[in-house]
Design an enzyme around this catalytic site. Structure first.
Site, PDB file in Angstrom:
ATOM      1  N   GLU A   1       9.025   2.655  10.996  1.00 38.86           N
ATOM      2  CA  GLU A   1      10.076   3.671  10.918  1.00 38.86           C
ATOM      3  C   GLU A   1       9.339   4.993  10.760  1.00 38.86           C
ATOM      4  O   GLU A   1       8.587   5.181   9.804  1.00 38.86           O
ATOM      5  CB  GLU A   1      10.987   3.359   9.724  1.00 38.86           C
ATOM      6  CG  GLU A   1      12.377   3.935   9.857  1.00 38.86           C
ATOM      7  CD  GLU A   1      12.562   5.116   8.950  1.00 38.86           C
ATOM      8  OE1 GLU A   1      12.580   6.252   9.487  1.00 38.86           O
ATOM      9  OE2 GLU A   1      12.656   4.927   7.737  1.00 38.86           O
TER      10      GLU A   1
ATOM     11  N   GLU B   1       9.266  17.656  14.705  1.00 44.12           N
ATOM     12  CA  GLU B   1       9.815  17.519  13.356  1.00 44.12           C
ATOM     13  C   GLU B   1       9.072  18.469  12.417  1.00 44.12           C
ATOM     14  O   GLU B   1       7.839  18.459  12.378  1.00 44.12           O
ATOM     15  CB  GLU B   1       9.608  16.080  12.897  1.00 44.12           C
ATOM     16  CG  GLU B   1      10.138  15.815  11.529  1.00 44.12           C
ATOM     17  CD  GLU B   1       9.884  14.384  11.062  1.00 44.12           C
ATOM     18  OE1 GLU B   1      10.824  13.732  10.643  1.00 44.12           O
ATOM     19  OE2 GLU B   1       8.727  13.933  11.123  1.00 44.12           O
TER      20      GLU B   1
ATOM     21  N   CYS C   1      13.373  11.368   6.391  1.00 44.98           N
ATOM     22  CA  CYS C   1      13.268  10.940   7.803  1.00 44.98           C
ATOM     23  C   CYS C   1      14.579  11.097   8.544  1.00 44.98           C
ATOM     24  O   CYS C   1      14.589  11.474   9.708  1.00 44.98           O
ATOM     25  CB  CYS C   1      12.848   9.484   7.898  1.00 44.98           C
ATOM     26  SG  CYS C   1      11.418   9.105   6.942  1.00 44.98           S
TER      27      CYS C   1
ATOM     28  N   LYS D   1       0.887  -1.177   0.000  1.00 42.54           N
ATOM     29  CA  LYS D   1       0.000   0.000   0.000  1.00 42.54           C
ATOM     30  C   LYS D   1       0.920   1.220   0.000  1.00 42.54           C
ATOM     31  O   LYS D   1       1.408   1.641   1.036  1.00 42.54           O
ATOM     32  CB  LYS D   1      -0.847  -0.034   1.275  1.00 42.54           C
ATOM     33  CG  LYS D   1      -2.222   0.598   1.219  1.00 42.54           C
ATOM     34  CD  LYS D   1      -2.286   1.985   0.664  1.00 42.54           C
ATOM     35  CE  LYS D   1      -2.086   3.069   1.681  1.00 42.54           C
ATOM     36  NZ  LYS D   1      -1.797   4.372   1.098  1.00 42.54           N
TER      37      LYS D   1
HETATM   38  P1  ADP Z   1       2.577  11.319   5.805  1.00 46.67           P
HETATM   39  O1  ADP Z   1       1.855  12.257   6.690  1.00 46.67           O
HETATM   40  O2  ADP Z   1       4.023  11.535   5.751  1.00 46.67           O
HETATM   41  O3  ADP Z   1       1.927  11.097   4.467  1.00 46.67           O
HETATM   42  P2  ADP Z   1       1.388   8.954   6.860  1.00 46.67           P
HETATM   43  O4  ADP Z   1       1.831   8.248   8.069  1.00 46.67           O
HETATM   44  O5  ADP Z   1       0.070   9.603   6.844  1.00 46.67           O
HETATM   45  O6  ADP Z   1       2.557   9.930   6.517  1.00 46.67           O
HETATM   46  O7  ADP Z   1       1.424   7.967   5.611  1.00 46.67           O
HETATM   47  C1  ADP Z   1       2.362   6.924   5.445  1.00 46.67           C
HETATM   48  C2  ADP Z   1       1.657   5.730   4.851  1.00 46.67           C
HETATM   49  O8  ADP Z   1       0.693   5.262   5.796  1.00 46.67           O
HETATM   50  C3  ADP Z   1       0.860   6.054   3.582  1.00 46.67           C
HETATM   51  O9  ADP Z   1       0.929   4.965   2.684  1.00 46.67           O
HETATM   52  C4  ADP Z   1      -0.548   6.226   4.109  1.00 46.67           C
HETATM   53  O10 ADP Z   1      -1.545   6.000   3.143  1.00 46.67           O
HETATM   54  C5  ADP Z   1      -0.586   5.167   5.184  1.00 46.67           C
HETATM   55  N1  ADP Z   1      -1.627   5.368   6.215  1.00 46.67           N
HETATM   56  C6  ADP Z   1      -2.072   6.543   6.739  1.00 46.67           C
HETATM   57  N2  ADP Z   1      -3.031   6.316   7.660  1.00 46.67           N
HETATM   58  C7  ADP Z   1      -3.202   4.979   7.747  1.00 46.67           C
HETATM   59  C8  ADP Z   1      -4.062   4.113   8.511  1.00 46.67           C
HETATM   60  N3  ADP Z   1      -4.924   4.587   9.394  1.00 46.67           N
HETATM   61  N4  ADP Z   1      -3.940   2.787   8.313  1.00 46.67           N
HETATM   62  C9  ADP Z   1      -3.055   2.281   7.431  1.00 46.67           C
HETATM   63  N5  ADP Z   1      -2.242   3.027   6.681  1.00 46.67           N
HETATM   64  C10 ADP Z   1      -2.301   4.365   6.809  1.00 46.67           C
END
Ligand code: ADP
Length: 500
Positions: free
Chosen positions: A257, A392, A291, A182
């Site tokens: 991470e 951050e 990161c 994903k």
């Molecule tokens: P950023 O804010 O840097 O985009 P996120 O942590 O939101 O970082 O996103 C990192 C990854 O986690 C992306 O692939 C995002 O779609 C996924 N993601 C965000 N929220 C969820 C969730 N509740 N469950 C599973 N995956 C998620």
């Protein structure tokens, strides 16, 4: 659906529509949400279109991976390795196209994108060889076997859309797992291109599946699927901690991470020119969206006033613009939303008393108005209690803090909830040694930029920068397998004698 990102030529295709890749087929939900991916350097330029999957397709991906697992794990190790090596050769052959695509959907410069592709391939090859070499370890007449877990879920971010995927996917597949990826909704096209190559390299259907869509929708459905045996996540601390809480209760193997307000400490005896180079290269690479990049520079008081102008000189020379232009050394931020967040963080820092030495605004150049650009920014005189010292920022903003002496620098370095990457610049081995012993961070450097890594070493943030198992190095194998201690050889079964 057709090969909408045609390879080897013509990718990406702005007019095409990319779906998810499930059970060896490109698939689109019955009533899909269609998203356009735009170039962050020019929001008017469409790079591609994708159809987000729905929960039903996400579940179908896990089911396809589960169905493919018995067959894939039975493929002899050397054969799995051979197939993955073929995939990596295809990526290598397309590396310029990948770099261009990463620049188009992420905004980083072509040089940075090419470096990402090279580093991804090097790490993938390391992982492939490491897994092949250590999957079965003979010990006397016995064996330690590393057995695959089953279906593993990989959730990846937008800042390194190829590196984060290959770092997870290659050891997972080499060890005999099947995967569901994903990727970030902001950079889906790099993953789509990768899966086109996967398709062409003839991995059996269902071994690797791609689900495009939003984290809280399909990401959430995948995480909750009971057939998922392990989850490897790279992304924000907010999401990582949320997933950790959920998964702890279920006992699903998890690694995360996450973010880090990474510190570079400058001691009074440091080579100030080399240190300024390192702070700027690790602070502003990928527009500060890295990161392990540098967020905070803590300088021993004695050299504080001398060091800041060295940073300033370098920042004033930076050329910002479209990453395809070879003169440019800093591209845009990933999105308008990200730029808003950074603008607000800088405003709050100024309100709290930080001193703005440069940047702090969007560039005035009319040619840059269509992208999410932000000037390289230096905030000085930041103190420990300010938000800019604690959180951050994840953008082109370097925070400078004075410290009375090395002890105070150490206390400031450890004084946040993060602990990902750290570096100290000094010529004094004893002082460097003390930092290495006492710093609370998973990646520690002496006289090297915070972003420096070797694929053979583990990657794990401490405190709120990481959860669960490390990744990279030998943990590619460890995380994606469980051990089986084997005593006795099947071949001995045919012998009539019995031992007591
Ligand atoms: P950023 O804010 O840097 O985009 P996120 O942590 O939101 O970082 O996103 C990192 C990854 O986690 C992306 O692939 C995002 O779609 C996924 N993601 C965000 N929220 C969820 C969730 N509740 N469950 C599973 N995956 C998620």
């Amino acid at each position: 659906m057709s090969r909408n990102i045609a390879l080897p030529s013509g990718f990406p295709d702005p007019a095409g529509l990319s779906g998810s890749y499930i059970a060896g087929k490109w698939q689109v939900a019955a009533d899909p949400q269609i998203i356009e991916v735009h170039n962050p350097a020019d929001a008017a330029e469409r790079v591609g279109r994708v159809a987000f999957a729905d929960v039903r397709l996400a579940e179908a991906a896990v089911e396809a991976a589960r169905a493919a697992w018995p067959q894939w794990r039975a493929v002899p190790l050397q054969d799995r390795k051979h197939r993955l090596a073929a995939l990596l050769r295809r990526i290598e052959a397309e590396k310029e196209s990948f770099a261009r695509l990463i620049t188009l959907e992420n905004g980083k410069t072509l040089r940075e994108a090419a470096a990402e592709v090279d580093a991804s391939l090097a790490e993938a090859r390391f992982q492939m060889d490491f897994v092949a070499e250590h999957l079965v370890k003979k010990q006397g007449g016995y064996e330690t076997r590393h057995e695959p877990l089953g279906v593993v879920l990989l959730i990846t971010p937008w800042n390194f859309p190829l590196a984060t995927v290959l770092r997870k996917m290659i050891p997972a597949l080499a060890a005999g797992n099947t995967v569901v990826l994903k990727p970030s909704e902001l950079t889906p096209l790099t993953a789509v291109a990768l899966f086109h190559l996967m398709d062409a390299s003839g991995l059996p259907p269902g071994v690797a599946n791609l689900v495009l869509g939003e984290g809280p929708v399909v990401g959430k459905a995948l995480v909750q699927h009971l057939d998922v045996r392990a989850i490897s996540f790279t992304g924000s601390t907010v999401t990582g901690l949320q997933l950790a809480r959920l998964l702890d209760a279920r006992g699903v193997r998890f690694q995360a991470e996450m973010g880090g307000a990474n510190t570079l400490v400058v001691l009074a005896d440091a080579d100030l020119e080399a240190t300024a180079d390192a702070a700027v290269s690790a602070g502003f690479a990928c527009c500060g969206q890295w990161c392990t990049g540098t967020g905070r520079v803590i300088v021993e008081q004695e050299k504080y006033a001398e060091f800041l102008p060295k940073l300033l000189t370098r920042l004033k020379k930076m050329v910002i613009g479209d990453g395809r232009d070879a003169r440019v050394n800093m591209g845009p931020l990933i999105s308008a939303q990200q730029r808003n967040k950074i603008e607000q963080a800088v405003q709050r820092a100024l309100a709290e008393g930080a001193r703005l030495l440069c940047g702090g605004r969007r560039p005035a150049d009319p040619a840059l108005q269509k992208g999410y650009f932000y000037e390289p920014t230096l905030l000085a005189d930041v103190t420990a209690e300010m938000e800019a010292a604690q959180e951050e920022i994840f953008g082109p903003v370097l925070v400078a803090m004075p410290a009375r002496d090395p002890d105070e620098a150490l206390a400031l370095a450890n004084g946040t909830r993060y602990g990902l990457a750290f570096s100290v610049y000094t010529r004094d081995a004893e002082k460097a040694g003390k930092f290495l012993r006492e710093v609370e961070a998973g990646l520690c450097h002496v006289n090297l930029p915070t972003g420096f890594r070797d694929p053979a070493l583990p990657l794990l943030g401490w405190k709120d920068s990481g959860r669960g198992w490390p990744e990279a190095g030998k943990y590619g194998l460890e995380f994606f397998t469980r051990t089986k201690a084997v005593y006795g050889e099947p071949a001995t079964c045919s012998k009539p004698e019995r031992s007591q």
